[in-house]
Design an enzyme around this catalytic site. Sequence first.
Site, PDB file in Angstrom:
ATOM      1  N   LYS A  69     -43.279 -39.406 -26.202  1.00  0.00           N
ATOM      2  CA  LYS A  69     -43.431 -39.956 -27.559  1.00  0.00           C
ATOM      3  C   LYS A  69     -43.650 -41.461 -27.482  1.00  0.00           C
ATOM      4  CE  LYS A  69     -41.133 -39.856 -32.082  1.00  0.00           C
ATOM      5  NZ  LYS A  69     -39.930 -39.437 -32.833  1.00  0.00           N
ATOM      6  N   SER A 144     -40.891 -36.458 -36.684  1.00  0.00           N
ATOM      7  CA  SER A 144     -41.916 -37.413 -36.347  1.00  0.00           C
ATOM      8  C   SER A 144     -42.505 -37.227 -34.943  1.00  0.00           C
ATOM      9  CB  SER A 144     -41.365 -38.838 -36.452  1.00  0.00           C
ATOM     10  OG  SER A 144     -40.319 -39.033 -35.529  1.00  0.00           O
ATOM     11  N   SER A 168     -36.412 -35.264 -36.020  1.00  0.00           N
ATOM     12  CA  SER A 168     -37.765 -35.496 -35.493  1.00  0.00           C
ATOM     13  C   SER A 168     -38.117 -34.748 -34.223  1.00  0.00           C
ATOM     14  CB  SER A 168     -37.980 -36.983 -35.252  1.00  0.00           C
ATOM     15  OG  SER A 168     -38.348 -37.599 -36.448  1.00  0.00           O
TER      16      SER A 168
HETATM   17  N1  GLN Z   1     -37.769 -37.396 -41.297  1.00  0.00           N
HETATM   18  C1  GLN Z   1     -36.617 -38.182 -41.023  1.00  0.00           C
HETATM   19  C2  GLN Z   1     -36.859 -39.626 -41.381  1.00  0.00           C
HETATM   20  O1  GLN Z   1     -37.933 -39.924 -41.772  1.00  0.00           O
HETATM   21  C3  GLN Z   1     -36.220 -38.077 -39.582  1.00  0.00           C
HETATM   22  C4  GLN Z   1     -37.101 -38.863 -38.703  1.00  0.00           C
HETATM   23  C5  GLN Z   1     -36.590 -38.902 -37.285  1.00  0.00           C
HETATM   24  O2  GLN Z   1     -35.784 -38.092 -36.875  1.00  0.00           O
HETATM   25  N2  GLN Z   1     -37.004 -39.915 -36.567  1.00  0.00           N
HETATM   26  O3  GLN Z   1     -35.999 -40.435 -41.293  1.00  0.00           O
END
Ligand code: GLN
Length: 472
Positions: A69, A144, A168
């Site tokens: 990532k 994400s 994410s």
């Molecule tokens: N969708 C969640 C957020 O936007 C989790 C994102 C993540 O785990 N980085 O905060």
Amino acid sequence: MITKLVEDLLNKNLDIDEYVERTYERIEKIEKKIKAFITIRDKEEVKREVREKLKNPKGKLSGILIAIKDNISTKGIRTTCASRMLEDYVPPYDATVIEKLKQEGAVILGKTNMDEFAMGSTTETSYFGPTRNPWDLERTPGGSSGGSGAALAAGIVDIALGSDTGGSIRAPAAYNAVFGLKPSYGTVSRFGLVAYANSLEQIGPMAKNAEDLALLYSIISGDDPKDATTIHFEPQVPEKVELKDVKIAVLKDIVEASDKPVVSIFNSTLDKLSSEGAIIKEVNLGYAEYALPAYYIIAMSEASSNLARFDGVRYGYSKYYEGNWRETFAKNRGEGFGIEVKRRILLGSFILSAGYYEEFYIKALKIRRLIKDNVDNILKEFDLIASPTMPILPPKIGEVVEDPIKMYAMDLNTVIANLAGVPALSQPAGFYNNLPIGLQLMGRYLSDYYIMAISAKIEKVLNLYDLTAPIS
Ligand code: GLN
């Protein structure tokens, strides 16, 4: 299976060139359709590195290609966080997890697409454009860490790293029919992870089966003097687990909030587990309606503070120099960050401002504590907590990204584990109209290996592992 792949490469059942060539052929064919990567390394350079690693094969991942990532620092390889702010940033050092992977012989294939600074649930807030779901190109791969999930589902790599602040890793695992673990907080070093919300997030493994997931976790986990939030712990690896008599709590208030197709696949999964002898009982999490507001208040507060470092002075987007710092920062940050990131910096700064701090931030911390206590209490009586990973099917591209509240609502089931600090994984549970649905398992703090061992049993019962999307 990774151990078999390493063996095949070592005893030349699989030719090194062929392994690398077939990976790049797959990229050639599919990558333009899904856009899983922000950066792909030069083929010849990768081939050379794979050869070298196999010449001196000491590692558990000797010669194995891995997708990382793009918010995890990789020395000499651009690390953008999918943001214009870091479009040209090349880190001078490796994250601890990257050092560990390299020590075991892994070779980085490329850096995967993600929501900008990991803020989002669909990989659509990326400055580089969205990643598409290999199972259905009209849909998002979740986020994400959507690039990592899509690269696995498309058959480009067998292992990948993601990061999980509020789901994410698990969202893209669910939507791509792969496996992903959000580790117990403090068991994987965050040194070199570009911070979004420190108290919630962990780097974690993604793979196509539970065994590879556990292997990857065993390599990246461990305490780290460079990250004071890591803990010293003895890995608790169970000798033998069975589904018979495993006590599973099902979160009624969470399941009720999920869409019908998701619930029907989830319930049929539970039926299969109970015919294997698992003991399944419904419980209420309690405070479920406050989980999302508490999560977003904490995450945005931490984000507003973390992202203050991107001022375009020492590194990052620095198109403007206006002679005074206020305007210089404002212009560079105004152009360097995308809309979702700006929204969170504004809300986070507001939440932390005098007068609102007690009303929002402190209240959110109290709710976090209550939810954590409830999770821990449930796990005194039960071995695991199960729920669907995501409450809805993978959304279509464009369906939720314009409506932040709709997008935030996708995270209801996953944020609980981050608030509580406990491990949680997602694995394939089934398909509805050819769209993947994930099963989420949460466990006691430090029971990561236990839940992965159970997951390995479940993948066999469901016969859902090593899946690749039918895309060519
Ligand atoms: N969708 C969640 C957020 O936007 C989790 C994102 C993540 O785990 N980085 O905060």
